[in-house]
Design a protein around this motif. Structure first.
Motif, mmCIF file in Angstrom:
data_model
loop_
_atom_site.group_PDB
_atom_site.id
_atom_site.type_symbol
_atom_site.label_atom_id
_atom_site.label_comp_id
_atom_site.label_asym_id
_atom_site.label_seq_id
_atom_site.Cartn_x
_atom_site.Cartn_y
_atom_site.Cartn_z
ATOM 1 N N PRO A 13 7.437 12.881 3.146
ATOM 2 C CA PRO A 13 7.055 11.705 2.365
ATOM 3 C C PRO A 13 6.655 10.540 3.267
ATOM 4 N N LEU A 14 5.582 9.882 2.884
ATOM 5 C CA LEU A 14 5.074 8.740 3.629
ATOM 6 C C LEU A 14 5.353 7.453 2.873
ATOM 7 N N ARG A 15 5.378 6.346 3.615
ATOM 8 C CA ARG A 15 5.433 5.011 3.010
ATOM 9 C C ARG A 15 3.994 4.540 2.928
ATOM 10 N N VAL A 16 3.489 4.397 1.700
ATOM 11 C CA VAL A 16 2.080 4.105 1.480
ATOM 12 C C VAL A 16 1.922 2.759 0.780
ATOM 13 N N LEU A 17 1.003 1.950 1.285
ATOM 14 C CA LEU A 17 0.634 0.705 0.640
ATOM 15 C C LEU A 17 -0.742 0.897 0.017
ATOM 16 N N VAL A 18 -0.825 0.710 -1.301
ATOM 17 C CA VAL A 18 -2.087 0.799 -2.026
ATOM 18 C C VAL A 18 -2.488 -0.622 -2.403
ATOM 19 N N VAL A 19 -3.694 -1.028 -2.002
ATOM 20 C CA VAL A 19 -4.172 -2.383 -2.273
ATOM 21 C C VAL A 19 -5.508 -2.290 -3.000
ATOM 22 N N ASP A 20 -5.521 -2.754 -4.244
ATOM 23 C CA ASP A 20 -6.766 -2.783 -5.008
ATOM 24 C C ASP A 20 -6.652 -3.821 -6.100
ATOM 25 N N ASP A 21 -7.713 -4.594 -6.301
ATOM 26 C CA ASP A 21 -7.689 -5.623 -7.329
ATOM 27 C C ASP A 21 -8.008 -5.071 -8.712
ATOM 28 N N VAL A 40 5.450 4.654 -2.645
ATOM 29 C CA VAL A 40 4.225 3.882 -2.786
ATOM 30 C C VAL A 40 4.539 2.466 -3.248
ATOM 31 N N ARG A 41 3.938 1.501 -2.587
ATOM 32 C CA ARG A 41 3.992 0.109 -3.029
ATOM 33 C C ARG A 41 2.565 -0.306 -3.365
ATOM 34 N N VAL A 42 2.374 -0.900 -4.530
ATOM 35 C CA VAL A 42 1.059 -1.309 -4.991
ATOM 36 C C VAL A 42 0.942 -2.828 -4.917
ATOM 37 N N CYS A 43 -0.165 -3.303 -4.362
ATOM 38 C CA CYS A 43 -0.491 -4.731 -4.352
ATOM 39 C C CYS A 43 -1.870 -4.885 -4.981
ATOM 40 N N ALA A 51 1.571 -10.138 2.567
ATOM 41 C CA ALA A 51 3.002 -10.425 2.441
ATOM 42 C C ALA A 51 3.814 -9.132 2.515
ATOM 43 N N ALA A 52 3.329 -8.080 1.878
ATOM 44 C CA ALA A 52 4.027 -6.788 1.916
ATOM 45 C C ALA A 52 4.081 -6.243 3.339
ATOM 46 N N LEU A 53 2.984 -6.389 4.078
ATOM 47 C CA LEU A 53 2.947 -5.918 5.464
ATOM 48 C C LEU A 53 3.893 -6.711 6.362
ATOM 49 N N ALA A 54 4.124 -7.967 6.036
ATOM 50 C CA ALA A 54 5.063 -8.786 6.807
ATOM 51 C C ALA A 54 6.508 -8.383 6.535
ATOM 52 N N GLU A 55 6.764 -7.799 5.363
ATOM 53 C CA GLU A 55 8.120 -7.416 4.952
ATOM 54 C C GLU A 55 8.493 -5.995 5.338
ATOM 55 N N GLU A 56 7.518 -5.122 5.435
ATOM 56 C CA GLU A 56 7.804 -3.688 5.497
ATOM 57 C C GLU A 56 6.760 -2.974 6.352
ATOM 58 N N CYS A 57 7.157 -1.865 6.964
ATOM 59 C CA CYS A 57 6.232 -1.016 7.718
ATOM 60 C C CYS A 57 5.744 0.112 6.812
ATOM 61 N N PHE A 58 4.489 0.460 6.949
ATOM 62 C CA PHE A 58 3.891 1.531 6.151
ATOM 63 C C PHE A 58 3.278 2.558 7.086
#
Length: 74
Positions: A13-21, A40-43, A51-58
């Motif tokens: 399992p990976l820590r994934v950041l999904v960013v889409d408006d 998965v964290r969605v922004c 802000a998410a990148l400042a709080e957590e590593c992906f």
């Protein structure tokens, strides 16, 4: 959905950041990635993603390249 045998290599399992408006697209990506147990964290915008990148590593970031509130060089 069945996958070909050669595609069934176990992936941790990976820590994934999904960013889409576009919320619908972001949520679809979240659902697909969660099927393989990825965390998965969605922004929904660039500022929220920073802000998410400042709080957590992906391990992986999937992003829309055009974020309205983020300008080049910001």
């Amino acid at each position: 959905m069945d996958r070909p045998a050669e595609a069934q290599v176990p992936v941790p399992p990976l820590r994934v950041l999904v960013v889409d408006d576009e919320p619908a697209l972001a949520e679809q990506l979240h659902a697909i990635l969660a099927l393989d147990s990825h965390r998965v964290r969605v922004c929904h915008g660039g500022a929220e993603a920073l802000a998410a990148l400042a709080e957590e590593c992906f391990d992986l970031v999937i992003t829309d390249l055009g974020m309205p509130e983020i300008k080049d060089g910001a």
